[in-house]
Design a protein around this motif. Sequence first.
Motif, PDB file in Angstrom:
ATOM      1  N   ASN A 127      84.105  51.909 -34.315  1.00  0.00           N
ATOM      2  CA  ASN A 127      83.246  52.261 -33.178  1.00  0.00           C
ATOM      3  C   ASN A 127      83.148  53.759 -32.940  1.00  0.00           C
ATOM      4  O   ASN A 127      82.269  54.208 -32.202  1.00  0.00           O
ATOM      5  CB  ASN A 127      83.769  51.585 -31.903  1.00  0.00           C
ATOM      6  N   MET A 128      84.033  54.536 -33.574  1.00  0.00           N
ATOM      7  CA  MET A 128      84.078  55.966 -33.285  1.00  0.00           C
ATOM      8  C   MET A 128      82.828  56.681 -33.792  1.00  0.00           C
ATOM      9  O   MET A 128      82.288  57.567 -33.105  1.00  0.00           O
ATOM     10  CB  MET A 128      85.337  56.585 -33.893  1.00  0.00           C
ATOM     11  N   GLY A 129      82.357  56.314 -34.969  1.00  0.00           N
ATOM     12  CA  GLY A 129      81.142  56.939 -35.495  1.00  0.00           C
ATOM     13  C   GLY A 129      79.945  56.715 -34.584  1.00  0.00           C
ATOM     14  O   GLY A 129      79.296  57.682 -34.137  1.00  0.00           O
ATOM     15  N   PRO A 130      79.604  55.453 -34.261  1.00  0.00           N
ATOM     16  CA  PRO A 130      78.485  55.215 -33.340  1.00  0.00           C
ATOM     17  C   PRO A 130      78.700  55.833 -31.967  1.00  0.00           C
ATOM     18  O   PRO A 130      77.751  56.341 -31.357  1.00  0.00           O
ATOM     19  CB  PRO A 130      78.430  53.681 -33.260  1.00  0.00           C
ATOM     20  N   ALA A 131      79.933  55.809 -31.459  1.00  0.00           N
ATOM     21  CA  ALA A 131      80.199  56.405 -30.143  1.00  0.00           C
ATOM     22  C   ALA A 131      79.973  57.910 -30.174  1.00  0.00           C
ATOM     23  O   ALA A 131      79.429  58.493 -29.216  1.00  0.00           O
ATOM     24  CB  ALA A 131      81.637  56.088 -29.700  1.00  0.00           C
ATOM     25  N   ALA A 160      87.980  60.838 -28.532  1.00  0.00           N
ATOM     26  CA  ALA A 160      87.088  61.404 -29.545  1.00  0.00           C
ATOM     27  C   ALA A 160      85.886  62.069 -28.884  1.00  0.00           C
ATOM     28  O   ALA A 160      85.509  63.196 -29.230  1.00  0.00           O
ATOM     29  CB  ALA A 160      86.640  60.316 -30.516  1.00  0.00           C
ATOM     30  N   GLN A 161      85.267  61.384 -27.933  1.00  0.00           N
ATOM     31  CA  GLN A 161      84.064  61.926 -27.293  1.00  0.00           C
ATOM     32  C   GLN A 161      84.376  63.177 -26.482  1.00  0.00           C
ATOM     33  O   GLN A 161      83.574  64.121 -26.462  1.00  0.00           O
ATOM     34  CB  GLN A 161      83.432  60.851 -26.406  1.00  0.00           C
ATOM     35  N   LEU A 416      94.621  59.895 -34.615  1.00  0.00           N
ATOM     36  CA  LEU A 416      93.482  59.094 -35.059  1.00  0.00           C
ATOM     37  C   LEU A 416      92.185  59.889 -34.959  1.00  0.00           C
ATOM     38  O   LEU A 416      91.353  59.857 -35.879  1.00  0.00           O
ATOM     39  CB  LEU A 416      93.380  57.817 -34.224  1.00  0.00           C
ATOM     40  N   VAL A 417      92.003  60.606 -33.857  1.00  0.00           N
ATOM     41  CA  VAL A 417      90.798  61.429 -33.719  1.00  0.00           C
ATOM     42  C   VAL A 417      90.802  62.543 -34.762  1.00  0.00           C
ATOM     43  O   VAL A 417      89.756  62.856 -35.362  1.00  0.00           O
ATOM     44  CB  VAL A 417      90.696  61.998 -32.291  1.00  0.00           C
ATOM     45  N   ASP A 418      91.971  63.135 -35.028  1.00  0.00           N
ATOM     46  CA  ASP A 418      92.067  64.138 -36.091  1.00  0.00           C
ATOM     47  C   ASP A 418      91.679  63.532 -37.436  1.00  0.00           C
ATOM     48  O   ASP A 418      90.955  64.157 -38.224  1.00  0.00           O
ATOM     49  CB  ASP A 418      93.491  64.686 -36.179  1.00  0.00           C
ATOM     50  N   ALA A 419      92.176  62.333 -37.717  1.00  0.00           N
ATOM     51  CA  ALA A 419      91.873  61.672 -38.990  1.00  0.00           C
ATOM     52  C   ALA A 419      90.376  61.434 -39.132  1.00  0.00           C
ATOM     53  O   ALA A 419      89.790  61.636 -40.207  1.00  0.00           O
ATOM     54  CB  ALA A 419      92.637  60.355 -39.082  1.00  0.00           C
ATOM     55  N   PHE A 420      89.739  60.998 -38.041  1.00  0.00           N
ATOM     56  CA  PHE A 420      88.293  60.783 -38.059  1.00  0.00           C
ATOM     57  C   PHE A 420      87.554  62.092 -38.315  1.00  0.00           C
ATOM     58  O   PHE A 420      86.643  62.161 -39.162  1.00  0.00           O
ATOM     59  CB  PHE A 420      87.859  60.178 -36.725  1.00  0.00           C
ATOM     60  N   ALA A 421      87.938  63.147 -37.591  1.00  0.00           N
ATOM     61  CA  ALA A 421      87.245  64.438 -37.717  1.00  0.00           C
ATOM     62  C   ALA A 421      87.437  65.046 -39.098  1.00  0.00           C
ATOM     63  O   ALA A 421      86.528  65.678 -39.641  1.00  0.00           O
ATOM     64  CB  ALA A 421      87.741  65.401 -36.639  1.00  0.00           C
ATOM     65  N   GLU A 422      88.622  64.844 -39.687  1.00  0.00           N
ATOM     66  CA  GLU A 422      88.939  65.427 -41.000  1.00  0.00           C
ATOM     67  C   GLU A 422      88.543  64.528 -42.158  1.00  0.00           C
ATOM     68  O   GLU A 422      88.526  64.979 -43.312  1.00  0.00           O
ATOM     69  CB  GLU A 422      90.446  65.687 -41.079  1.00  0.00           C
ATOM     70  N   GLY A 423      88.239  63.255 -41.882  1.00  0.00           N
ATOM     71  CA  GLY A 423      88.006  62.295 -42.959  1.00  0.00           C
ATOM     72  C   GLY A 423      89.264  62.079 -43.785  1.00  0.00           C
ATOM     73  O   GLY A 423      89.187  61.911 -45.015  1.00  0.00           O
ATOM     74  N   SER A 424      90.421  62.031 -43.137  1.00  0.00           N
ATOM     75  CA  SER A 424      91.711  62.047 -43.834  1.00  0.00           C
ATOM     76  C   SER A 424      92.476  60.742 -43.651  1.00  0.00           C
ATOM     77  O   SER A 424      92.923  60.420 -42.547  1.00  0.00           O
ATOM     78  CB  SER A 424      92.562  63.209 -43.322  1.00  0.00           C
ATOM     79  N   LEU A 459      83.243  51.623 -41.764  1.00  0.00           N
ATOM     80  CA  LEU A 459      84.233  52.635 -41.433  1.00  0.00           C
ATOM     81  C   LEU A 459      83.749  54.015 -41.864  1.00  0.00           C
ATOM     82  O   LEU A 459      82.961  54.123 -42.811  1.00  0.00           O
ATOM     83  CB  LEU A 459      85.578  52.330 -42.118  1.00  0.00           C
ATOM     84  N   PRO A 460      84.210  55.065 -41.231  1.00  0.00           N
ATOM     85  CA  PRO A 460      83.835  56.426 -41.689  1.00  0.00           C
ATOM     86  C   PRO A 460      84.457  56.699 -43.048  1.00  0.00           C
ATOM     87  O   PRO A 460      85.471  56.110 -43.428  1.00  0.00           O
ATOM     88  CB  PRO A 460      84.453  57.330 -40.607  1.00  0.00           C
ATOM     89  N   GLU A 461      83.831  57.583 -43.785  1.00  0.00           N
ATOM     90  CA  GLU A 461      84.376  57.950 -45.096  1.00  0.00           C
ATOM     91  C   GLU A 461      85.679  58.736 -44.898  1.00  0.00           C
ATOM     92  O   GLU A 461      85.702  59.739 -44.192  1.00  0.00           O
ATOM     93  CB  GLU A 461      83.372  58.794 -45.883  1.00  0.00           C
ATOM     94  N   MET A 462      86.746  58.258 -45.533  1.00  0.00           N
ATOM     95  CA  MET A 462      88.044  58.903 -45.405  1.00  0.00           C
ATOM     96  C   MET A 462      88.753  58.825 -46.759  1.00  0.00           C
ATOM     97  O   MET A 462      88.727  57.786 -47.417  1.00  0.00           O
ATOM     98  CB  MET A 462      88.905  58.228 -44.317  1.00  0.00           C
ATOM     99  N   GLU A 463      89.354  59.929 -47.162  1.00  0.00           N
ATOM    100  CA  GLU A 463      90.005  60.003 -48.470  1.00  0.00           C
ATOM    101  C   GLU A 463      91.475  60.386 -48.306  1.00  0.00           C
ATOM    102  O   GLU A 463      91.882  60.970 -47.318  1.00  0.00           O
ATOM    103  CB  GLU A 463      89.292  61.052 -49.349  1.00  0.00           C
TER     104      GLU A 463
END
Length: 464
Positions: A127-131, A160-161, A416-424, A459-463
Motif C-alpha cells: 500500500n505504500m506505493g499507492p499511498a 511514509a507520507q 521499513l520506510v527507509d527500505a521503501f525509499a532506498e529500494g533495499s 510490491l515496490p522494486e527492492m534489491e
Amino acid sequence: MSGGVRIVLVGAGSREFGPASIRDLLLSDALCDRGLDIVLVDIDPSELPRTQAYAESVAVRLGRSVSLSATTDLAEALPGAHAVVLAIEIRRYFYWAQDFHIPRQFGSSQIYGENGGPGGLFHALRNMGPAMDVARAMEAHCPEAWLINYTNPLTKLCEAQSRLSSVRVVGLCHGVFHGMEQMARLLELPAERLDARASGLNHFSWFESVRDRETGEDLYPGLRRREREAHWLHDWDEIALSRILFRVFGRYPSPGANHIGEYLGWAREFLGSSLLQFFHDPVQGAPWETGETPTWLYNLGENPTDVPAFPESPLPRVRNGDDETGGEDEVGATGELTPSGELAVPLLEGVLCGVDTCLDAVNVPNEGYVPGLSEGAVVEVPARADRDGLHPAAMEPLPEGILGLLRTQTTISRLLVDAFAEGSRRTLLQALLLDPTTTSYRTAVHTINEMFRLQGEVLPEMEW
C-alpha cells in the motif's frame, strides 16, 4: 473558511468506505452549509457508478444540495481540494491470506499479519506505493489540503507520507473505542460514561486515565478490581491478552488481542481463533494457487458455526475488523441514516468549518506528544480540532516497560520506510530481524524472497 468545501474520497469504490464516508459527509450540517463538493475517485471504474448513485440518493433523502462527481483521474480530482480521504487496498483478502500464512511457514509466530509482524511489513509495502502516489499528487495539485488516511497499516503508511512528502497527513482509526467498550463492559457502565485518554501507537495504545464523565471519579481502581474478579474465559479472544498486559504493565491497552498481539512474540496463546483465520487444507492447494481465498474470521466472536456447510449457501457478513465502517444500509432503529462513528468528518468540521471538536485518537508525527518516543515517529494521541488547525495533546510519560515495547515498533516502521525509499531488501531485513515474531536470520531471508516471488507485481522494486 469562505466558499465551498471540496472533499476527495480516494478508494470510493469500496463497498464499506465509500458509502460510509459519503453518509458522514452528507449528514454534516457544518460542511453542507459551506457548499459541499464531493469527488469520488477509484482506479477501478466499475464501482464508481454505484457509489455515485448511492451518494445522489442520500443527498435527495437528506435534502442536501451538493456537487457530486466521479473520476478515475486523481490529477483531475485534486485541484481545489481542501481534504483528501484515503482508504485503499489491493485484492485485500487474497494477499492477506499470503501475509498470514507465508511467514508462519518460515517459522514466524505472528498471529494476524495485517499491521505488525512480517505480514504487516508486506501489507505496508503493497500500500505504500499507492499511498505515496496520492501524497505526491497532492503536493502538485493541492499542497495545502489535509490528507486523512484510513488505510492500514496506518502507522507505517502515515510515517511514509509524513517523512517522504510535505503534505499534512493525519491517520484515523476507531481502534481506541474498542478499548473503551471493553473497559465499560468490565465496569458494567455505559461506554459513553467513560472519559478515557490513551497514547502510544495505532493498535497499540495505552489508557493514561479512565474517569467517570458524570462524577469525575477515577475508574482505574475499580477496573483493576473488576478485571481480577472476571472469569478468564469471558470474551477470551478480545480481552484475555489485554488483561495480562494490564496486570503486568499497569495500564489497559487497546484495541484487542489480534491487533495488539501483532507486536508481541508471545501472543498466540491468547488468541484462540489464530488457527481458524484463513484456514485451508494444504492438500487441496494454497489459496493463492487455487484462487479460492478461504473464510476470514476476525476472532471467535464471529461464531464459526455460523459459516454455512455448503458453498451454495450465502456466507454471513463477517465483521471486517478496522475496516468495518458500515455499508449502504446503515440506518438507526427508526430508519434514519446514522453516522459511521469514524473521525474524518468531525476533524474536517473542526479544521475547515471552525467547529471546536475533541477527537479521541489521531495519528500524527510525534512532537513531544508521547515523551520517550522519537520525534517524527507517528504516534496516536487525543486531539482538538478548530479553525486554527489540529492540536494533538501532550500526554504524560508512559511506563518504561510500555515504552520499550513501543520503541521497537517505531524503529521497525522507520526502517521499513527507509527500505521503501532506498529500494533495499537489506534494510527490510533489518526491520524483519527486529520484529518480535521472527525466529531466525535464515528464515527471515527466505520469507522476504518468497513474498517477493508471490507478490512481486504489487510490491515496490527492492534489491539485495
